[in-house]
Design a protein around this motif. Structure first.
Motif, PDB file in Angstrom:
ATOM      1  N   ILE A 101      -6.458  18.831  62.993  1.00  0.00           N
ATOM      2  CA  ILE A 101      -6.170  17.450  62.487  1.00  0.00           C
ATOM      3  C   ILE A 101      -4.766  17.309  62.350  1.00  0.00           C
ATOM      4  O   ILE A 101      -3.964  18.044  61.845  1.00  0.00           O
ATOM      5  N   GLN A 102      -4.031  16.122  62.828  1.00  0.00           N
ATOM      6  CA  GLN A 102      -2.625  16.050  62.687  1.00  0.00           C
ATOM      7  C   GLN A 102      -2.436  14.692  61.959  1.00  0.00           C
ATOM      8  O   GLN A 102      -3.242  13.767  62.278  1.00  0.00           O
ATOM      9  N   ASP A 103      -1.391  14.745  60.985  1.00  0.00           N
ATOM     10  CA  ASP A 103      -1.159  13.607  60.290  1.00  0.00           C
ATOM     11  C   ASP A 103      -0.150  12.671  61.263  1.00  0.00           C
ATOM     12  O   ASP A 103       1.054  13.273  61.434  1.00  0.00           O
ATOM     13  N   LEU A 104      -0.633  11.705  61.587  1.00  0.00           N
ATOM     14  CA  LEU A 104       0.269  10.752  62.522  1.00  0.00           C
ATOM     15  C   LEU A 104       1.465  10.042  61.834  1.00  0.00           C
ATOM     16  O   LEU A 104       2.183   9.633  62.669  1.00  0.00           O
ATOM     17  N   GLN A 105       1.264  10.034  60.733  1.00  0.00           N
ATOM     18  CA  GLN A 105       2.160   9.202  59.656  1.00  0.00           C
ATOM     19  C   GLN A 105       3.475  10.123  59.460  1.00  0.00           C
ATOM     20  O   GLN A 105       4.441   9.912  58.856  1.00  0.00           O
ATOM     21  N   GLY A 106       3.371  11.381  59.908  1.00  0.00           N
ATOM     22  CA  GLY A 106       4.467  12.348  59.998  1.00  0.00           C
ATOM     23  C   GLY A 106       5.433  12.244  61.013  1.00  0.00           C
ATOM     24  O   GLY A 106       6.470  13.056  61.380  1.00  0.00           O
ATOM     25  N   ARG A 107       5.212  11.105  62.009  1.00  0.00           N
ATOM     26  CA  ARG A 107       5.824  10.867  63.120  1.00  0.00           C
ATOM     27  C   ARG A 107       6.459   9.707  63.347  1.00  0.00           C
ATOM     28  O   ARG A 107       6.135   8.771  62.321  1.00  0.00           O
ATOM     29  N   LEU A 197       9.143  13.782  77.960  1.00  0.00           N
ATOM     30  CA  LEU A 197       8.109  13.048  77.419  1.00  0.00           C
ATOM     31  C   LEU A 197       7.527  14.265  76.527  1.00  0.00           C
ATOM     32  O   LEU A 197       7.000  13.876  75.541  1.00  0.00           O
ATOM     33  N   ASP A 198       7.320  15.448  77.091  1.00  0.00           N
ATOM     34  CA  ASP A 198       6.787  16.567  76.378  1.00  0.00           C
ATOM     35  C   ASP A 198       7.712  16.935  75.308  1.00  0.00           C
ATOM     36  O   ASP A 198       7.026  17.328  74.113  1.00  0.00           O
ATOM     37  N   ILE A 199       8.791  16.696  75.177  1.00  0.00           N
ATOM     38  CA  ILE A 199       9.598  17.122  74.193  1.00  0.00           C
ATOM     39  C   ILE A 199       9.567  15.878  72.949  1.00  0.00           C
ATOM     40  O   ILE A 199       9.474  16.435  71.930  1.00  0.00           O
ATOM     41  N   LEU A 200       9.419  14.663  73.572  1.00  0.00           N
ATOM     42  CA  LEU A 200       9.098  13.750  72.380  1.00  0.00           C
ATOM     43  C   LEU A 200       7.980  13.589  71.979  1.00  0.00           C
ATOM     44  O   LEU A 200       7.830  13.032  70.734  1.00  0.00           O
ATOM     45  N   LEU A 201       7.064  13.680  72.752  1.00  0.00           N
ATOM     46  CA  LEU A 201       5.592  13.570  72.063  1.00  0.00           C
ATOM     47  C   LEU A 201       5.199  13.921  70.765  1.00  0.00           C
ATOM     48  O   LEU A 201       4.343  13.260  69.812  1.00  0.00           O
ATOM     49  N   PRO A 202       5.485  15.367  70.475  1.00  0.00           N
ATOM     50  CA  PRO A 202       4.941  15.662  69.253  1.00  0.00           C
ATOM     51  C   PRO A 202       5.625  15.113  67.784  1.00  0.00           C
ATOM     52  O   PRO A 202       5.410  15.241  66.817  1.00  0.00           O
ATOM     53  N   HIS A 203       6.582  13.978  68.146  1.00  0.00           N
ATOM     54  CA  HIS A 203       7.397  13.284  67.157  1.00  0.00           C
ATOM     55  C   HIS A 203       7.035  11.975  67.072  1.00  0.00           C
ATOM     56  O   HIS A 203       8.050  11.241  66.320  1.00  0.00           O
ATOM     57  N   ILE A 204       6.476  11.405  68.011  1.00  0.00           N
ATOM     58  CA  ILE A 204       6.019  10.087  67.798  1.00  0.00           C
ATOM     59  C   ILE A 204       4.540   9.722  67.998  1.00  0.00           C
ATOM     60  O   ILE A 204       3.744  10.657  68.241  1.00  0.00           O
ATOM     61  N   ALA A 205       4.029   8.565  67.390  1.00  0.00           N
ATOM     62  CA  ALA A 205       2.710   8.107  67.764  1.00  0.00           C
ATOM     63  C   ALA A 205       2.671   6.589  67.911  1.00  0.00           C
ATOM     64  O   ALA A 205       3.812   6.048  67.871  1.00  0.00           O
ATOM     65  N   ALA A 206       1.565   6.029  68.359  1.00  0.00           N
ATOM     66  CA  ALA A 206       1.458   4.646  68.486  1.00  0.00           C
ATOM     67  C   ALA A 206       0.306   4.185  67.583  1.00  0.00           C
ATOM     68  O   ALA A 206      -0.841   4.288  67.584  1.00  0.00           O
ATOM     69  N   ALA A 218       6.186  15.209  57.853  1.00  0.00           N
ATOM     70  CA  ALA A 218       7.036  14.739  58.868  1.00  0.00           C
ATOM     71  C   ALA A 218       7.960  15.744  59.430  1.00  0.00           C
ATOM     72  O   ALA A 218       7.958  17.019  58.936  1.00  0.00           O
ATOM     73  N   THR A 219       7.825  15.786  60.695  1.00  0.00           N
ATOM     74  CA  THR A 219       8.816  16.871  61.428  1.00  0.00           C
ATOM     75  C   THR A 219      10.275  16.911  61.188  1.00  0.00           C
ATOM     76  O   THR A 219      10.817  15.781  60.740  1.00  0.00           O
ATOM     77  N   GLY A 220      10.968  17.866  61.302  1.00  0.00           N
ATOM     78  CA  GLY A 220      12.239  17.996  61.091  1.00  0.00           C
ATOM     79  C   GLY A 220      12.853  16.888  61.720  1.00  0.00           C
ATOM     80  O   GLY A 220      14.012  16.098  61.050  1.00  0.00           O
ATOM     81  N   PRO A 221      12.989  16.728  63.181  1.00  0.00           N
ATOM     82  CA  PRO A 221      13.627  15.649  63.598  1.00  0.00           C
ATOM     83  C   PRO A 221      13.597  14.066  63.007  1.00  0.00           C
ATOM     84  O   PRO A 221      14.304  13.408  63.014  1.00  0.00           O
ATOM     85  N   VAL A 222      12.298  13.923  62.604  1.00  0.00           N
ATOM     86  CA  VAL A 222      12.146  12.781  62.338  1.00  0.00           C
ATOM     87  C   VAL A 222      12.637  12.508  60.858  1.00  0.00           C
ATOM     88  O   VAL A 222      13.068  11.592  60.618  1.00  0.00           O
TER      89      VAL A 222
END
Length: 320
Positions: A101-107, A197-206, A218-222
């Protein structure tokens, strides 16, 4: 007479060869039909098992909202779902199921780039540029993405692109000009390649509508994208302070680091989670995704499901 017997023998051999070929052909077709039937049956079993896992996760997230006022990486939902066997010892068909399970609001929510009127939100656009820079990605993709989902057909300056650009591509296509339901749609952005895109996807959500960022997950870059003055050392300090239990006071922690208007966009709870389940039944393997919304009252609802990363089915409409 000898000639006639020779012709009869050859004819009989040809008939036997034809019958043998036909028999093998029928057996092959029957074998393939049987295999297709089994594959279809195993696939359906795998999907039903994934639905069962989804139901279990809905219960976990519902219970979590009752037990905790925050969402952080030390909670039970944040641990990977263990590998569970499918089928008993005596069953001829064996399989397994596991997931996370992933928290998408960490992106970063891509749909934050536009407001309710479909116009570009400049502070969010600047944050997305900072996120791209933190990931080592060309920041021009921020303007390109904003143009992809904003409501107008006017290319942004200097990095925008609208239908006038995409209709010149072979094959031609048009911009979405509305919020998107999957971050993978950014693959259609002009100049976007798979590696980027592979680099970006773990840090974004729609996500539907405007959402806050849960700094506890949230991830470090976020985190680094929250303010232009946040350095990599600042982010490392925040991650060390957060650990797996989250921040004790996000106001006190982030007030010295970010602007007041950014502080209002931070949260310590989440409304959107994504379940990823992998199910194997015999030789059939299915990857199932479910976007889950949790209301303020704790009710949990799947709003988007997909198999793999291609087909998506909306279960409920959302307002922007």
């Amino acid at each position: 007479m000898r000639r006639q017997r020779g012709v009869a023998l050859i004819t009989a051999m040809l008939v036997m060869a034809l019958i043998t070929t036909l028999t093998f052909s029928l057996e092959w077709d029957n074998s393939m039909d049987l295999r297709r039937t089994y594959v279809s049956m195993f696939r359906e079993e795998a999907i039903q098992a994934a639905f069962g896992a989804e139901s279990w996760v809905l219960t976990i997230l519902r219970q979590d909202s009752q037990d905790s006022d925050t969402d952080h990486l030390g909670e039970i939902w944040a641990s990977e779902l263990p590998v569970l066997p499918l089928g008993g010892p005596g069953d001829s068909i064996q399989g397994e199921i596991f997931g996370e399970i992933q928290d998408l609001q960490g992106r970063f929510n891509i749909n934050n780039l536009v407001d309710a009127d479909g116009e570009v939100d400049e502070p969010s656009l600047e944050q997305f540029r900072r996120l791209l820079l933190a990931l080592g990605i060309d920041p021009r993709f921020a303007g390109l993405t904003a143009d992809w989902i904003d409501a107008d057909q006017d290319p942004g300056f200097p990095d925008g692109a609208e239908d006038s650009t995409y209709t010149g591509i072979v094959p031609p296509y048009r911009t979405a000009n509305q919020i998107i339901s999957s971050a993978s749609e950014l693959a259609a952005i002009e100049g976007m390649d798979k590696a980027t895109l592979d680099i970006l996807l773990p840090h974004i959500a729609a996500l539907p509508g405007r959402t806050a960022i849960n700094v506890n997950t949230a991830t470090g870059p976020v985190l680094q994208s929250l303010d232009e003055n946040l350095s990599l050392a600042d982010v490392e300090g925040l991650l060390n302070q957060r650990q797996d239990t989250g921040f004790s006071d996000i106001g006190a922690t982030f007030s010295p680091l970010v602007a007041p208007d950014v502080l209002n966009q931070l949260a310590e709870t989440s409304d959107y989670f994504r379940l990823r389940v992998v199910v194997r039944v015999d030789t059939v393997r299915v990857t199932f995704y479910s976007l889950i919304e949790r209301s303020q009252q704790g009710d949990t609802t799947p709003i988007l499901r997909s198999l793999g990363t291609v087909s998506y089915t909306h279960l409920r409409a959302h307002e922007t």
